[in-house]
Design a protein around this motif. Structure first.
Motif, PDB file in Angstrom:
ATOM      1  N   PRO A 147       0.618  -1.256   0.286  1.00  0.00           N
ATOM      2  CA  PRO A 147       0.298  -0.301   0.194  1.00  0.00           C
ATOM      3  C   PRO A 147       0.497   1.577  -0.200  1.00  0.00           C
ATOM      4  O   PRO A 147       2.116   1.454   0.781  1.00  0.00           O
ATOM      5  CB  PRO A 147      -0.953  -0.202   1.381  1.00  0.00           C
ATOM      6  N   LEU A 148       0.094   1.814  -0.891  1.00  0.00           N
ATOM      7  CA  LEU A 148       1.122   3.352  -0.526  1.00  0.00           C
ATOM      8  C   LEU A 148       0.150   4.558   0.401  1.00  0.00           C
ATOM      9  O   LEU A 148       0.458   5.917   0.744  1.00  0.00           O
ATOM     10  CB  LEU A 148       0.626   4.270  -1.940  1.00  0.00           C
ATOM     11  N   GLY A 149      -0.915   4.267   0.389  1.00  0.00           N
ATOM     12  CA  GLY A 149      -1.653   5.112   1.498  1.00  0.00           C
ATOM     13  C   GLY A 149      -3.427   4.001   1.982  1.00  0.00           C
ATOM     14  O   GLY A 149      -3.069   3.490   1.925  1.00  0.00           O
ATOM     15  N   SER A 150      -4.107   5.192   2.373  1.00  0.00           N
ATOM     16  CA  SER A 150      -5.558   4.536   2.308  1.00  0.00           C
ATOM     17  C   SER A 150      -6.192   5.442   1.706  1.00  0.00           C
ATOM     18  O   SER A 150      -6.044   6.786   1.855  1.00  0.00           O
ATOM     19  CB  SER A 150      -5.987   4.092   3.686  1.00  0.00           C
ATOM     20  N   MET A 151      -7.449   5.157   1.697  1.00  0.00           N
ATOM     21  CA  MET A 151      -8.693   6.246   0.362  1.00  0.00           C
ATOM     22  C   MET A 151     -10.037   5.933   1.117  1.00  0.00           C
ATOM     23  O   MET A 151      -9.907   4.565   1.162  1.00  0.00           O
ATOM     24  CB  MET A 151      -8.090   6.687  -0.583  1.00  0.00           C
TER      25      MET A 151
END
Length: 483
Positions: A147-151
């Motif tokens: 993951p590069l982040g969360s949305m």
């Protein structure tokens, strides 16, 4: 958009024909009026399984060819042009990744997610940088990075007295969403969990496109990533983005299943950049600085809001007409030279929009290099001189432009040396790819001391990169800015 039901394969001949007719009728109805999830749950994809035999292409091949191809979309958070400069969250991440891998970055601009997966598996792209929520369905098409982040995702509507406040109020409403996005499955889960029914219409286009349609009152509702909604709400204050459709979940980039070395290297890069705080800093730049985001995306010099590259577009078009070039190509050269700064002066004394040296200014009649039109036309006249110099040697226009650009950077004498070396070694002197090979070799005494070479040593690799930089920028201008 829709497929034949699974049960169809178990029907007899006449039953199968009857079922097909019914399905085609349903296809017509739902194409016009949207679909509901109960229908979708009984269907499967019968398109060609393009993901079954992906192209054989991994990190070694990417490094050998010297560039990596990534798919992005033209949006306020992914990739766009602002005052001639390429910007965007995904763009800056990809640029850093390419630098880490030791290759150049080539971008492919697509908003159609299904087409993006096809290009990936055909070997036409190496990464899809669209911040995908990872689902079992998507794992069929590709592998995903860490993951590069969360949305999360939210409903976008206009602020009104009757605006929806709870998901259950979607009953009998119609929601427009991006085709092949995760929003469809999220909305279907919502219908199942709440026991409600509403229509969902999928169309091609990115999130900004659907938000703009809500703003213009063309549609009532759409669903987008929360961060995209937040960015848009800073310059569309009448948007209501308060209703959550799905809580935060991890997002990642897609890569081919048979590219384990590339996947490993990207994952290593993501973990490193996450540890240093680079990703968080970049996220803040594009998603949390609402004032800067507003000016960048609403400027007439943004590919998102206007169709202008710089304040000098009119005179650039005039110069391009005189030269016989696409004005966006000339704009790419000017951006590379001066960033559209009429007062820019290089360490070597070059000035003006096209950074001409004093001897060149005098030769082509430029008295005031800070005057945009005078400076530009002086540069155009110099480019016409270079075009005339190369015309007989390189008759094909598209190839000749590369010779002209290289000559503008390093001098036509050095490029002519490379052209002569190309002939000497029985390669094609009318093809830039062959000539650029020898131009890069002009740092090697075995070549710059060759009897056919008249201009001596040169850092030819810098000129080759210069040409590629301009053509890459031109490709973006050509896609994002109308002629």
């Amino acid at each position: 958009m829709f497929d034949i039901c699974k049960e169809q394969s178990r029907l007899g001949g006449s039953q199968r024909m009857k079922k097909t007719v019914i399905s085609l009728l349903l296809l017509l109805v739902f194409s016009i009026f949207g679909f509901q999830c109960s229908f979708l749950e009984r269907t499967e994809n019968v398109e060609e399984d393009f993901w079954e035999n992906p192209a054989q292409l991994d990190l070694d091949e990417i490094k050998k060819r010297g560039f990596i191809r990534a798919i992005v979309d033209n949006s306020s958070t992914s990739y766009y042009i602002y005052r001639g400069r390429r910007m965007g969250y995904e763009f800056e991440l990809l640029k850093n990744l390419a630098s880490t891998l030791g290759v150049r970055l080539h971008l492919i601009i697509k908003s159609d997610i299904g087409e993006a997966f096809q290009l990936l598996n055909k070997g036409k792209a190496d990464i899809i940088a669209m911040n995908f929520a990872v689902s079992e369905e998507r794992k069929k098409f590709a592998n995903f990075t860490v993951p590069l982040g969360s949305m999360g995702t939210v409903l976008v509507q206009q602020k009104r007295s009757d605006a929806l406040t709870k998901p259950i109020e979607l009953e009998d409403k119609t929601v427009f969403i991006q085709k092949d996005a995760i929003f469809k499955s999220q909305l279907c889960s919502l219908q199942r969990n709440l026991g409600i029914s509403f229509s969902i219409i999928e169309e091609k286009g990115d999130s900004d496109y659907f938000i703009n349609r809500v703003v213009k009152d063309e549609i009532e509702y759409t669903v987008v990533d929360k961060v995209v909604a937040l960015v848009n709400s800073t310059y569309y204050p009448d948007l209501d983005i308060n209703m959550e459709i799905s809580p935060k979940e991890d997002v990642a980039w897609a890569i081919r299943k048979n590219s384990p070395l590339l996947e490993e290297e990207i994952n290593k890069w993501i973990k490193s950049k996450d540890k240093t705080g680079y990703i968080r800093t970049l996220y803040a730049k594009y998603f949390q600085n609402s004032k800067n985001s507003y000016f960048r995306t609403n400027s007439p010099f943004s590919s998102l809001a206007g169709n202008s590259i710089s304040p000098f577009d009119d005179i650039i078009k005039k110069g391009a007409d005189n030269l016989g070039w696409d004005w966006r190509l000339l704009a790419s050269l000017i951006y590379k030279e001066s960033r559209f700064d009429t007062t820019a002066t290089s360490y070597a004394g070059a000035t003006g929009l096209l950074q001409l040296m004093p001897v060149t200014l005098e030769r082509f009649g430029v008295e005031n290099p800070n005057d945009p039109l005078e400076s530009l036309m002086g540069g155009v006249n110099y480019l016409k001189y270079l075009d005339k110099f190369w015309r007989e040697r390189v008759p094909e226009n598209n190839e000749r432009i590369k010779f002209i650009l290289a000559s503008y950077n390093v001098g036509h004498g050095h490029v002519l040396d490379a052209w002569k070396l190309t002939r000497k070694y029985s390669k094609n002197p009318q093809i830039w790819n062959d000539v650029s090979h020898f131009l890069k070799l002009k740092t090697n005494p075995d070549y710059y001391l060759d009897p056919v070479v008249k201009s001596g040593y040169a850092k030819g690799h810098l000129a080759v990169n210069y040409v590629e930089d301009i053509l890459i920028l031109y490709d973006s201008y050509r896609v994002l800015i109308e002629p």
